[in-house]
Scaffold this active site. Structure first.
Site, PDB file in Angstrom:
ATOM      1  N   SER A 132       0.864  -1.188   0.000  1.00  7.57           N
ATOM      2  CA  SER A 132       0.000   0.000   0.000  1.00  7.57           C
ATOM      3  C   SER A 132       0.897   1.233   0.000  1.00  7.57           C
ATOM      4  O   SER A 132       2.078   1.146   0.379  1.00  7.57           O
ATOM      5  CB  SER A 132      -0.849   0.002   1.279  1.00  7.57           C
ATOM      6  OG  SER A 132      -1.496   1.245   1.467  1.00  7.57           O
ATOM      7  N   TYR A 192      -2.365  -1.472  10.466  1.00  9.29           N
ATOM      8  CA  TYR A 192      -2.318  -1.589   9.002  1.00  9.29           C
ATOM      9  C   TYR A 192      -0.989  -1.071   8.466  1.00  9.29           C
ATOM     10  O   TYR A 192      -0.341  -1.699   7.633  1.00  9.29           O
ATOM     11  CB  TYR A 192      -3.495  -0.801   8.406  1.00  9.29           C
ATOM     12  CG  TYR A 192      -3.654  -0.908   6.911  1.00  9.29           C
ATOM     13  CD1 TYR A 192      -4.387  -1.947   6.355  1.00  9.29           C
ATOM     14  CD2 TYR A 192      -3.080   0.031   6.052  1.00  9.29           C
ATOM     15  CE1 TYR A 192      -4.555  -2.050   4.976  1.00  9.29           C
ATOM     16  CE2 TYR A 192      -3.249  -0.059   4.680  1.00  9.29           C
ATOM     17  CZ  TYR A 192      -3.991  -1.105   4.150  1.00  9.29           C
ATOM     18  OH  TYR A 192      -4.145  -1.201   2.787  1.00  9.29           O
TER      19      TYR A 192
HETATM   20  P1  NAD Z   1     -11.436  -6.122  -0.256  1.00  8.46           P
HETATM   21  O1  NAD Z   1     -12.052  -6.113   1.097  1.00  8.46           O
HETATM   22  O2  NAD Z   1     -12.319  -6.052  -1.464  1.00  8.46           O
HETATM   23  O3  NAD Z   1     -10.489  -7.395  -0.416  1.00  8.46           O
HETATM   24  C1  NAD Z   1      -9.866  -8.033   0.648  1.00  8.46           C
HETATM   25  C2  NAD Z   1      -9.839  -9.501   0.338  1.00  8.46           C
HETATM   26  O4  NAD Z   1      -9.212 -10.186   1.421  1.00  8.46           O
HETATM   27  C3  NAD Z   1     -11.262 -10.073   0.189  1.00  8.46           C
HETATM   28  O5  NAD Z   1     -11.267 -11.018  -0.851  1.00  8.46           O
HETATM   29  C4  NAD Z   1     -11.473 -10.736   1.537  1.00  8.46           C
HETATM   30  O6  NAD Z   1     -12.398 -11.799   1.457  1.00  8.46           O
HETATM   31  C5  NAD Z   1     -10.071 -11.234   1.813  1.00  8.46           C
HETATM   32  N1  NAD Z   1      -9.844 -11.585   3.215  1.00  8.46           N
HETATM   33  C6  NAD Z   1     -10.098 -10.833   4.326  1.00  8.46           C
HETATM   34  N2  NAD Z   1      -9.801 -11.549   5.430  1.00  8.46           N
HETATM   35  C7  NAD Z   1      -9.348 -12.751   4.990  1.00  8.46           C
HETATM   36  C8  NAD Z   1      -8.915 -13.924   5.662  1.00  8.46           C
HETATM   37  N3  NAD Z   1      -8.888 -14.004   6.991  1.00  8.46           N
HETATM   38  N4  NAD Z   1      -8.544 -14.982   4.909  1.00  8.46           N
HETATM   39  C9  NAD Z   1      -8.611 -14.930   3.548  1.00  8.46           C
HETATM   40  N5  NAD Z   1      -9.014 -13.854   2.871  1.00  8.46           N
HETATM   41  C10 NAD Z   1      -9.382 -12.773   3.595  1.00  8.46           C
HETATM   42  O7  NAD Z   1     -10.388  -4.920  -0.258  1.00  8.46           O
HETATM   43  P2  NAD Z   1      -9.327  -4.463  -1.372  1.00  8.46           P
HETATM   44  O8  NAD Z   1      -9.382  -2.993  -1.360  1.00  8.46           O
HETATM   45  O9  NAD Z   1      -9.481  -5.188  -2.639  1.00  8.46           O
HETATM   46  O10 NAD Z   1      -7.945  -4.885  -0.660  1.00  8.46           O
HETATM   47  C11 NAD Z   1      -7.070  -5.873  -1.170  1.00  8.46           C
HETATM   48  C12 NAD Z   1      -5.650  -5.580  -0.714  1.00  8.46           C
HETATM   49  O11 NAD Z   1      -5.239  -4.332  -1.274  1.00  8.46           O
HETATM   50  C13 NAD Z   1      -5.489  -5.442   0.804  1.00  8.46           C
HETATM   51  O12 NAD Z   1      -4.280  -6.037   1.221  1.00  8.46           O
HETATM   52  C14 NAD Z   1      -5.448  -3.937   0.995  1.00  8.46           C
HETATM   53  O13 NAD Z   1      -4.735  -3.588   2.144  1.00  8.46           O
HETATM   54  C15 NAD Z   1      -4.723  -3.509  -0.271  1.00  8.46           C
HETATM   55  N6  NAD Z   1      -4.913  -2.099  -0.619  1.00  8.46           N
HETATM   56  C16 NAD Z   1      -6.169  -1.612  -0.924  1.00  8.46           C
HETATM   57  C17 NAD Z   1      -6.315  -0.261  -1.262  1.00  8.46           C
HETATM   58  C18 NAD Z   1      -7.657   0.354  -1.626  1.00  8.46           C
HETATM   59  O14 NAD Z   1      -7.754   1.579  -1.716  1.00  8.46           O
HETATM   60  N7  NAD Z   1      -8.699  -0.425  -1.880  1.00  8.46           N
HETATM   61  C19 NAD Z   1      -5.180   0.571  -1.267  1.00  8.46           C
HETATM   62  C20 NAD Z   1      -3.932   0.024  -0.953  1.00  8.46           C
HETATM   63  C21 NAD Z   1      -3.817  -1.307  -0.639  1.00  8.46           C
END
Ligand code: NAD
Length: 256
Positions: free
Chosen positions: A138, A151
């Site tokens: 991130s 986080y």
């Molecule tokens: P999201 O909530 O759509 O995706 C998260 C995924 O992780 C989902 O598929 C969820 O089911 C899974 N998950 C959660 N707990 C879990 C567990 N215990 N076991 C297995 N799977 C689990 O959110 P996203 O925004 O797509 O985030 C995905 C990644 O990207 C994360 O690591 C997040 O930190 C990172 N990220 C997101 C953003 C953003 O703005 N959306 C920015 C930077 C980084």
């Protein structure tokens, strides 16, 4: 481009993980989707992806907060050529009020899971002389904001783990890199927009530009397609010597 490769993507039944799965499947890789649920709709996602791209797609349920389950996921997949550590959760609170249980859970899912899956995947990659580890960190792996201690600690940890992984496998045909997205328009973020519009009494475009993307100089969200495309680049031949590094997809956030 990625025919004959198998990709395991943790946390891939929504958002960025699903976008990465889509891009890797479109590039010809066989894909293993994952989350902690085991619902018909999870398996339906796999069937749909497979039908649209003509590649093998399986859904394997495994809870990434459990180290043994992380390792079992890689084993159940039959190993992997491409490992994308994407599962992640968030909690927002001042340090003195931060629930200990939530601190431990975020560290387990956002950081330790990548340690366990990488440990399980590397022997197979070494045997083949080819592998790609892509960790979804991130902008918060490179910089901080208040109230997101767990986080941000976890994401900085992911960047450190990425560098160490790269050094341990350098010269073996295996690379490890971290993608550092800024704010990405996932269903989770999309769902926050109506509330933010209400709270700030602003229209959609204004609340996105002036509130949600205040720290993202482009004032545009990154997209799951862009994170998917960046992953495909890191898995392709032009990135053979790209290792141990971070690739920001953040509209200039970390340039500030
Ligand atoms: P999201 O909530 O759509 O995706 C998260 C995924 O992780 C989902 O598929 C969820 O089911 C899974 N998950 C959660 N707990 C879990 C567990 N215990 N076991 C297995 N799977 C689990 O959110 P996203 O925004 O797509 O985030 C995905 C990644 O990207 C994360 O690591 C997040 O930190 C990172 N990220 C997101 C953003 C953003 O703005 N959306 C920015 C930077 C980084």
């Amino acid at each position: 481009m990625l025919q004959g490769k198998r990709a395991v993507i943790t946390g891939s039944n929504s958002g960025i993980g699903l976008g990465v799965a889509e891009a890797l499947a479109a590039a010809g890789a066989a894909v293993v989707l994952n989350s902690f649920t085991d619902r018909p709709e999870d398996h339906a996602l796999a069937a749909d992806l497979s039908a649209r791209h003509g590649v093998s797609v399986r859904y394997i349920a495994a809870d990434m907060s459990d180290g043994a389950a992380c390792r079992a996921l890689v084993a159940a997949a039959g190993g992997c050529d491409i490992l994308v550590n994407n599962a992640g959760i968030q909690h927002v609170a001042p340090i003195e009020d931060f629930p200990v249980e939530m601190w431990n859970r975020i560290l387990a899912i956002n950081l330790s899971s990548a340690f366990h899956t990488t440990a399980a995947a590397l022997p197979g990659m070494k045997a083949k002389g080819w592998g790609r580890v892509v960790n979804i960190a991130s902008a918060h792996g490179l910089t901080a904001s208040p109230f997101k201690s767990a986080y941000i600690a976890a994401k900085h940890g992911v960047v450190g783990l990425t560098k160490t992984t790269a050094l341990e496998v350098a010269g073996m045909g295996i690379t490890a890199n971290a993608i550092c997205p800024g704010y990405v328009l996932t269903p989770l973020v999309e769902a926050q927009i109506p509330d933010q519009m209400k709270v700030h009494n602003m229209d959609r475009e204004t609340v996105i530009r002036e509130v949600m993307l205040l720290r993202q100089p482009s004032r545009q969200f990154a997209t799951v397609e862009q994170i998917g495309g960046t992953t495909v680049y890191l898995c392709g031949p032009h990135a053979d010597q790209v290792t141990g590094t971070t690739l920001s997809v953040d509209g200039g956030w970390t340039a500030l």
